[in-house]
Design an enzyme around this catalytic site. Structure first.
Site, PDB file in Angstrom:
ATOM      1  N   THR A 123      35.129  43.833  47.346  1.00 19.80           N
ATOM      2  CA  THR A 123      33.893  44.506  48.116  1.00 19.80           C
ATOM      3  C   THR A 123      34.270  44.508  49.497  1.00 19.80           C
ATOM      4  O   THR A 123      34.986  43.838  50.128  1.00 19.80           O
ATOM      5  CB  THR A 123      32.782  43.652  47.724  1.00 19.80           C
ATOM      6  OG1 THR A 123      31.515  44.250  48.402  1.00 19.80           O
ATOM      7  CG2 THR A 123      32.749  42.244  48.174  1.00 19.80           C
ATOM      8  N   ASP A 124      33.614  45.617  50.117  1.00 20.78           N
ATOM      9  CA  ASP A 124      33.528  45.612  51.716  1.00 20.78           C
ATOM     10  C   ASP A 124      32.836  44.557  52.414  1.00 20.78           C
ATOM     11  O   ASP A 124      33.153  44.056  53.596  1.00 20.78           O
ATOM     12  CB  ASP A 124      33.129  47.178  52.359  1.00 20.78           C
ATOM     13  CG  ASP A 124      31.608  47.483  51.767  1.00 20.78           C
ATOM     14  OD1 ASP A 124      31.134  46.579  51.021  1.00 20.78           O
ATOM     15  OD2 ASP A 124      31.324  48.371  52.272  1.00 20.78           O
ATOM     16  N   GLU A 125      31.913  43.787  51.646  1.00 21.87           N
ATOM     17  CA  GLU A 125      31.120  42.627  52.051  1.00 21.87           C
ATOM     18  C   GLU A 125      31.987  41.487  52.569  1.00 21.87           C
ATOM     19  O   GLU A 125      31.320  40.662  53.291  1.00 21.87           O
ATOM     20  CB  GLU A 125      30.143  42.180  51.011  1.00 21.87           C
ATOM     21  CG  GLU A 125      29.230  43.448  50.716  1.00 21.87           C
ATOM     22  CD  GLU A 125      28.044  42.971  49.950  1.00 21.87           C
ATOM     23  OE1 GLU A 125      27.628  41.578  49.970  1.00 21.87           O
ATOM     24  OE2 GLU A 125      27.347  43.588  49.257  1.00 21.87           O
ATOM     25  N   TYR A 148      27.440  35.201  47.786  1.00 21.95           N
ATOM     26  CA  TYR A 148      28.185  36.101  46.893  1.00 21.95           C
ATOM     27  C   TYR A 148      29.624  36.569  47.887  1.00 21.95           C
ATOM     28  O   TYR A 148      30.363  36.631  47.156  1.00 21.95           O
ATOM     29  CB  TYR A 148      27.390  37.355  46.852  1.00 21.95           C
ATOM     30  CG  TYR A 148      27.976  38.577  46.267  1.00 21.95           C
ATOM     31  CD1 TYR A 148      28.807  38.743  45.166  1.00 21.95           C
ATOM     32  CD2 TYR A 148      28.071  39.674  46.840  1.00 21.95           C
ATOM     33  CE1 TYR A 148      29.506  39.826  44.606  1.00 21.95           C
ATOM     34  CE2 TYR A 148      28.816  40.737  46.586  1.00 21.95           C
ATOM     35  CZ  TYR A 148      29.575  40.922  45.667  1.00 21.95           C
ATOM     36  OH  TYR A 148      30.356  41.854  45.012  1.00 21.95           O
ATOM     37  N   LYS A 168      33.570  36.324  46.959  1.00 23.04           N
ATOM     38  CA  LYS A 168      34.208  37.305  46.743  1.00 23.04           C
ATOM     39  C   LYS A 168      35.548  37.157  47.592  1.00 23.04           C
ATOM     40  O   LYS A 168      36.714  37.416  47.296  1.00 23.04           O
ATOM     41  CB  LYS A 168      33.641  38.537  47.070  1.00 23.04           C
ATOM     42  CG  LYS A 168      32.645  38.935  45.743  1.00 23.04           C
ATOM     43  CD  LYS A 168      33.265  39.024  44.734  1.00 23.04           C
ATOM     44  CE  LYS A 168      34.267  40.397  44.327  1.00 23.04           C
ATOM     45  NZ  LYS A 168      34.607  40.495  42.992  1.00 23.04           N
TER      46      LYS A 168
HETATM   47  P1  NAD Z   1      27.562  43.831  37.319  1.00 18.63           P
HETATM   48  O1  NAD Z   1      26.898  42.545  37.726  1.00 18.63           O
HETATM   49  O2  NAD Z   1      26.964  45.210  36.849  1.00 18.63           O
HETATM   50  O3  NAD Z   1      28.527  43.312  36.145  1.00 18.63           O
HETATM   51  C1  NAD Z   1      29.505  42.350  36.088  1.00 18.63           C
HETATM   52  C2  NAD Z   1      30.086  42.058  34.728  1.00 18.63           C
HETATM   53  O4  NAD Z   1      30.556  40.880  34.664  1.00 18.63           O
HETATM   54  C3  NAD Z   1      28.842  41.908  33.734  1.00 18.63           C
HETATM   55  O5  NAD Z   1      29.268  42.726  32.489  1.00 18.63           O
HETATM   56  C4  NAD Z   1      28.830  40.369  33.388  1.00 18.63           C
HETATM   57  O6  NAD Z   1      28.336  40.236  31.811  1.00 18.63           O
HETATM   58  C5  NAD Z   1      30.163  40.077  33.420  1.00 18.63           C
HETATM   59  N1  NAD Z   1      30.601  38.971  33.859  1.00 18.63           N
HETATM   60  C6  NAD Z   1      29.904  37.859  34.599  1.00 18.63           C
HETATM   61  N2  NAD Z   1      30.245  36.633  34.644  1.00 18.63           N
HETATM   62  C7  NAD Z   1      31.261  36.713  33.893  1.00 18.63           C
HETATM   63  C8  NAD Z   1      32.210  35.656  33.180  1.00 18.63           C
HETATM   64  N3  NAD Z   1      32.086  34.342  33.612  1.00 18.63           N
HETATM   65  N4  NAD Z   1      33.173  36.031  32.329  1.00 18.63           N
HETATM   66  C9  NAD Z   1      33.402  37.293  31.956  1.00 18.63           C
HETATM   67  N5  NAD Z   1      32.435  38.289  32.209  1.00 18.63           N
HETATM   68  C10 NAD Z   1      31.534  38.084  33.100  1.00 18.63           C
HETATM   69  O7  NAD Z   1      28.615  43.965  38.527  1.00 18.63           O
HETATM   70  P2  NAD Z   1      29.156  45.560  39.256  1.00 18.63           P
HETATM   71  O8  NAD Z   1      28.208  45.837  40.590  1.00 18.63           O
HETATM   72  O9  NAD Z   1      29.510  46.412  38.305  1.00 18.63           O
HETATM   73  O10 NAD Z   1      30.547  44.675  40.070  1.00 18.63           O
HETATM   74  C11 NAD Z   1      31.658  44.696  39.490  1.00 18.63           C
HETATM   75  C12 NAD Z   1      32.853  44.239  40.385  1.00 18.63           C
HETATM   76  O11 NAD Z   1      32.833  45.336  41.554  1.00 18.63           O
HETATM   77  C13 NAD Z   1      32.478  42.889  40.981  1.00 18.63           C
HETATM   78  O12 NAD Z   1      33.676  42.122  41.048  1.00 18.63           O
HETATM   79  C14 NAD Z   1      31.864  43.298  42.390  1.00 18.63           C
HETATM   80  O13 NAD Z   1      32.192  42.079  43.407  1.00 18.63           O
HETATM   81  C15 NAD Z   1      32.552  44.542  42.559  1.00 18.63           C
HETATM   82  N6  NAD Z   1      32.026  45.530  43.688  1.00 18.63           N
HETATM   83  C16 NAD Z   1      30.742  45.916  43.458  1.00 18.63           C
HETATM   84  C17 NAD Z   1      30.451  46.942  44.122  1.00 18.63           C
HETATM   85  C18 NAD Z   1      28.879  47.585  43.687  1.00 18.63           C
HETATM   86  O14 NAD Z   1      28.471  48.453  44.655  1.00 18.63           O
HETATM   87  N7  NAD Z   1      28.190  47.134  42.967  1.00 18.63           N
HETATM   88  C19 NAD Z   1      30.903  47.423  45.194  1.00 18.63           C
HETATM   89  C20 NAD Z   1      31.998  46.883  45.478  1.00 18.63           C
HETATM   90  C21 NAD Z   1      32.595  45.864  44.459  1.00 18.63           C
HETATM   91  O1  TDX Z   2      14.658  46.381  46.547  1.00 23.48           O
HETATM   92  C1  TDX Z   2      15.343  46.718  47.381  1.00 23.48           C
HETATM   93  N1  TDX Z   2      15.162  46.894  48.673  1.00 23.48           N
HETATM   94  C2  TDX Z   2      16.023  47.248  49.785  1.00 23.48           C
HETATM   95  O2  TDX Z   2      15.673  47.483  50.675  1.00 23.48           O
HETATM   96  C3  TDX Z   2      16.751  46.193  47.225  1.00 23.48           C
HETATM   97  C4  TDX Z   2      17.392  45.541  45.820  1.00 23.48           C
HETATM   98  C5  TDX Z   2      17.770  46.277  48.211  1.00 23.48           C
HETATM   99  N2  TDX Z   2      17.338  46.636  49.287  1.00 23.48           N
HETATM  100  C6  TDX Z   2      18.628  46.786  50.469  1.00 23.48           C
HETATM  101  C7  TDX Z   2      19.553  45.703  50.684  1.00 23.48           C
HETATM  102  C8  TDX Z   2      20.686  46.397  51.068  1.00 23.48           C
HETATM  103  O3  TDX Z   2      20.613  46.622  52.311  1.00 23.48           O
HETATM  104  O4  TDX Z   2      19.355  48.004  49.867  1.00 23.48           O
HETATM  105  C9  TDX Z   2      20.547  47.540  50.388  1.00 23.48           C
HETATM  106  C10 TDX Z   2      21.579  47.692  49.015  1.00 23.48           C
HETATM  107  O5  TDX Z   2      21.089  46.675  48.179  1.00 23.48           O
HETATM  108  P1  TDX Z   2      21.857  45.962  46.785  1.00 23.48           P
HETATM  109  O6  TDX Z   2      21.758  47.212  46.044  1.00 23.48           O
HETATM  110  O7  TDX Z   2      21.406  44.730  46.579  1.00 23.48           O
HETATM  111  O8  TDX Z   2      23.383  46.105  47.412  1.00 23.48           O
HETATM  112  P2  TDX Z   2      24.214  45.152  48.530  1.00 23.48           P
HETATM  113  O9  TDX Z   2      23.481  44.016  48.912  1.00 23.48           O
HETATM  114  O10 TDX Z   2      24.584  46.211  49.573  1.00 23.48           O
HETATM  115  O11 TDX Z   2      25.453  44.848  47.787  1.00 23.48           O
HETATM  116  C11 TDX Z   2      26.188  45.702  46.751  1.00 23.48           C
HETATM  117  O12 TDX Z   2      27.241  46.464  47.353  1.00 23.48           O
HETATM  118  C12 TDX Z   2      28.309  45.708  47.734  1.00 23.48           C
HETATM  119  C13 TDX Z   2      26.655  45.143  45.406  1.00 23.48           C
HETATM  120  O13 TDX Z   2      25.387  44.725  44.780  1.00 23.48           O
HETATM  121  C14 TDX Z   2      27.608  44.095  45.641  1.00 23.48           C
HETATM  122  O14 TDX Z   2      28.239  43.656  44.414  1.00 23.48           O
HETATM  123  C15 TDX Z   2      28.661  44.948  46.395  1.00 23.48           C
HETATM  124  O15 TDX Z   2      29.835  44.140  46.812  1.00 23.48           O
END
Ligand code: NAD
Ligand code: TDX
Length: 337
Positions: free
Chosen positions: A126-128, A153, A157
């Site tokens: 992630t960019d975080e 988190y 990562k």
């Molecule tokens: P998510 O929480 O929707 O999905 C995570 C999945 O991993 C789930 O299906 C869960 O059951 C599985 N999991 C969790 N712990 C596990 C374990 N110990 N063993 C096997 N499976 C396990 O997450 P997401 O938003 O789809 O993110 C997926 C990946 O992408 C993560 O690595 C996250 O850091 C990265 N990422 C997410 C975002 C975003 O915007 N959501 C952005 C950049 C990177």
């Molecule tokens: O109800 C809300 N109101 C609100 O203002 C929620 C749930 C979030 N927010 C804000 C927090 C953040 O500034 O919105 C933005 C996005 O929030 P999230 O969806 O929780 O995402 P963020 O914390 O940015 O992280 C996401 O992007 C990077 C993913 O959850 C991570 O897994 C990924 O690494």
């Protein structure tokens, strides 16, 4: 022979979108390894061809299981694509423990198996990991930005990225890393920002903005993330990191305004709630390396159209999200959010 991909976390949001995308755009066979935590959903893999996609329910930190699955990856193009993680910042603030086990020990377990069996590994990050930017900072994140994570988190990562880098250097692990910006699209858990507001509005509840709503995220459609990961798997240089982003910066207030507009409601029809402790102000990705080196470009250039499709998906798939909604909102209510 078609390649086999072991996709960890393939029943989660981005992982399941990747499995759907890779099934449509390649001839790969896919083994999903997923623990089916609260964030994993079998239904996210519904409709996929059973002869090509298999779900194994299990933990990435289970060395015996991981060893058996990785030992079967014997084809020259076989690979592990590692999405599984605890992914929600707010959860990491209330209980960091599973973030350490899954994101650090789980990643360690996978890269140990990958090095033992000499299997190509792609790590999804992630960019975080780079921390945050000022609203007016002219520099966006690049592959050389120093790591500076803010939350439990993002620090786990960051730690997992550093493990992968060390395994490349010390053991010759054939790995690449990608750090992507915020994803949106179908099958995202209702705890996350965009699905939370969409499903609130379906239920007639006002959206909830943390703090002043000025925080900026750089949005990319999950399918564009998937096409970038396939490009890196096919053409990425071993040992390299690629940033994935689609020039989609928007403040949270702007995003809520667009969602409200799509529901035919006024732009100020939301509530301000308690801010997230340590809330990162702005993320922004410079994806020049991925675009110039690997020739990748995003397909979703119209964020409003992408949001409209996402809203339509949540309207049409209430069975998928409804079981998690009440519990998720009860948890947010307890933290004043
Ligand atoms: P998510 O929480 O929707 O999905 C995570 C999945 O991993 C789930 O299906 C869960 O059951 C599985 N999991 C969790 N712990 C596990 C374990 N110990 N063993 C096997 N499976 C396990 O997450 P997401 O938003 O789809 O993110 C997926 C990946 O992408 C993560 O690595 C996250 O850091 C990265 N990422 C997410 C975002 C975003 O915007 N959501 C952005 C950049 C990177
Ligand atoms: O109800 C809300 N109101 C609100 O203002 C929620 C749930 C979030 N927010 C804000 C927090 C953040 O500034 O919105 C933005 C996005 O929030 P999230 O969806 O929780 O995402 P963020 O914390 O940015 O992280 C996401 O992007 C990077 C993913 O959850 C991570 O897994 C990924 O690494």
């Amino acid at each position: 022979m078609p390649r086999t991909l072991l996709v960890t976390g393939g029943a989660g949001f981005i992982g399941s979108n990747f499995v759907h995308y890779a099934t449509e755009h390649t001839d790969a066979r896919i083994i999903v390894l997923d623990k089916l935590t609260y964030a994993g959903n079998r239904a996210s893999l519904a409709g996929l061809p059973e002869d090509r996609v298999t779900l194994v329910e299990g933990d990435i930190a289970d060395a015996d299981l991981v060893g058996r699955l990785v030992a079967d990856l014997t084809g020259p193009d076989d690979a592990i694509v590692h999405y599984a993680a605890e992914s929600h910042n707010d959860n990491s603030l209330s209980d960091p423990s599973p973030f350490l086990t899954t994101n650090l020990i789980g990643t360690y377990t996978l890269i140990e198996a990958a090095r033992r069996h000499d299997v190509r590994f792609h790590h999804i990050s992630t960019d975080e990991v780079y921390g945050d930017l000022e609203l007016d900072d002219p520099q966006r994140f690049t592959e050389s930005t120093p790591y500076n994570p803010s939350s439990p988190y993002s620090s786990t990562k960051a730690g997992s990225d550093l493990l992968v880098r060390a395994w490349v250097r010390s053991f010759g692990l054939r790995a690449t890393i990608s750090n992507c910006s915020n994803n949106y699209g179908p099958r995202q858990h209702v705890e996350k920002f965009i699905p939370r507001q969409i499903t609130n509005l379906i239920d007639g509840i006002r959206p909830r903005l943390y703090g002043a709503g000025q925080n900026v995220r750089d949005w990319i459609h999950a399918d564009d993330h998937s096409s970038a990961v396939l490009a890196i798997l096919d053409r990425g240089r071993i040992g390299e990191t690629y940033l994935i982003g689609a020039d989609g910066e928007k403040s949270n207030k702007e995003v809520v305004g667009l969602i409200l507009e799509a529901f035919g409601r006024p732009a100020d029809d939301f509530d301000h709630v308690t801010d997230r402790p340590g809330h990162d102000l702005r993320y922004a990705i410079d994806s020049t390396k991925l675009r110039t080196e690997l020739g990748w470009t995003p397909s979703f250039s119209d964020f409003e159209a992408g949001i409209a499709d996402t809203i339509a998906w949540y309207r049409d798939n209430e069975d998928w999200w409804r079981p998690q909604k009440a519990e998720t909102e009860a948890k947010y209510a307890r933290s004043g959010q």
